[in-house]
Design a protein around this motif. Structure first.
Motif, mmCIF file in Angstrom:
data_model
loop_
_atom_site.group_PDB
_atom_site.id
_atom_site.type_symbol
_atom_site.label_atom_id
_atom_site.label_comp_id
_atom_site.label_asym_id
_atom_site.label_seq_id
_atom_site.Cartn_x
_atom_site.Cartn_y
_atom_site.Cartn_z
ATOM 1 N N ARG A 24 0.835 -1.208 0.000
ATOM 2 C CA ARG A 24 0.000 0.000 0.000
ATOM 3 C C ARG A 24 0.869 1.258 0.000
ATOM 4 O O ARG A 24 0.571 2.236 -0.696
ATOM 5 N N CYS A 25 1.946 1.248 0.766
ATOM 6 C CA CYS A 25 2.857 2.399 0.796
ATOM 7 C C CYS A 25 3.535 2.591 -0.550
ATOM 8 O O CYS A 25 3.644 3.714 -1.050
ATOM 9 N N LEU A 26 4.017 1.500 -1.134
ATOM 10 C CA LEU A 26 4.728 1.609 -2.405
ATOM 11 C C LEU A 26 3.797 1.994 -3.547
ATOM 12 O O LEU A 26 4.198 2.740 -4.445
ATOM 13 N N SER A 27 2.564 1.505 -3.519
ATOM 14 C CA SER A 27 1.626 1.913 -4.569
ATOM 15 C C SER A 27 1.251 3.389 -4.402
ATOM 16 O O SER A 27 1.110 4.109 -5.392
ATOM 17 N N GLY A 28 1.116 3.848 -3.180
ATOM 18 C CA GLY A 28 0.871 5.271 -2.940
ATOM 19 C C GLY A 28 2.051 6.122 -3.381
ATOM 20 O O GLY A 28 1.875 7.218 -3.934
ATOM 21 N N ALA A 29 3.265 5.627 -3.154
ATOM 22 C CA ALA A 29 4.457 6.347 -3.601
ATOM 23 C C ALA A 29 4.515 6.412 -5.123
ATOM 24 O O ALA A 29 4.910 7.429 -5.696
ATOM 25 N N ALA A 87 5.917 13.761 -0.845
ATOM 26 C CA ALA A 87 5.002 12.718 -0.370
ATOM 27 C C ALA A 87 5.418 11.357 -0.923
ATOM 28 O O ALA A 87 5.352 10.346 -0.214
ATOM 29 N N ALA A 88 5.858 11.325 -2.176
ATOM 30 C CA ALA A 88 6.317 10.065 -2.765
ATOM 31 C C ALA A 88 7.549 9.541 -2.035
ATOM 32 O O ALA A 88 7.647 8.340 -1.749
ATOM 33 N N LEU A 89 8.476 10.435 -1.718
ATOM 34 C CA LEU A 89 9.677 10.004 -0.986
ATOM 35 C C LEU A 89 9.314 9.497 0.410
ATOM 36 O O LEU A 89 9.860 8.481 0.874
ATOM 37 N N GLY A 90 8.412 10.187 1.079
ATOM 38 C CA GLY A 90 7.994 9.756 2.411
ATOM 39 C C GLY A 90 7.277 8.419 2.393
ATOM 40 O O GLY A 90 7.516 7.562 3.251
ATOM 41 N N LEU A 91 6.413 8.218 1.410
ATOM 42 C CA LEU A 91 5.710 6.935 1.303
ATOM 43 C C LEU A 91 6.664 5.807 0.942
ATOM 44 O O LEU A 91 6.510 4.677 1.420
ATOM 45 N N LEU A 92 7.651 6.110 0.114
ATOM 46 C CA LEU A 92 8.644 5.092 -0.230
ATOM 47 C C LEU A 92 9.449 4.697 1.004
ATOM 48 O O LEU A 92 9.655 3.503 1.269
ATOM 49 N N ALA A 93 9.866 5.689 1.775
ATOM 50 C CA ALA A 93 10.611 5.405 3.004
ATOM 51 C C ALA A 93 9.745 4.646 4.012
ATOM 52 O O ALA A 93 10.226 3.715 4.676
ATOM 53 N N LEU A 94 8.474 5.006 4.117
ATOM 54 C CA LEU A 94 7.567 4.293 5.024
ATOM 55 C C LEU A 94 7.382 2.848 4.571
ATOM 56 O O LEU A 94 7.353 1.931 5.401
#
Length: 113
Positions: A24-29, A87-94
């Motif tokens: 879910r995090c990676l798809s959001g990123a 936001a993409a970087l944060g979601l990728l890190a998450l």
């Protein structure tokens, strides 16, 4: 007078359900990164169009207002692209963090009942 709100009940099942999964995090990123890239391309397109079409006026007020509007338009679109990029970087890190946490936690043995 004031009705106090009861403290929220927290149990491990609701907390585990609240955590997002790595997919879910990676798809959001990926979605946010795509929007950031589209915003970047739009910013470059707008800036190129504004540079190719100069303002034809002798009035200083018209030139100042047109320059301010052009700057604001490019700035707002660039800001949107930057926000989606962060936001993409944060979601990728998450996503990486959640994946590491899930794979590093020991799994309890299944109950054979």
């Amino acid at each position: 007078m004031a009705n106090p709100t009861p403290p929220p009940k927290s149990n491990s099942a609701s907390e585990a359900q609240a955590l997002p999964g790595p997919f879910r995090c990676l798809s959001g990123a990926l979605i946010s990164g795509s929007l950031a890239f589209a915003g970047y391309k739009l910013t470059m397109s707008i800036a190129t169009t504004f540079a190719a079409k100069p303002i034809h006026s002798d009035n200083a007020t018209v030139l100042n207002i047109a320059s301010a509007v052009r700057t604001l338009v490019v700035g707002v679109v660039a800001l949107g692209a930057g926000v989606f990029g962060f936001a993409a970087l944060g979601l990728l890190a998450l996503g990486v963090q959640v994946a590491i946490q899930r794979f590093s936690q020991p799994h309890p043995p299944a109950d054979p009942s």
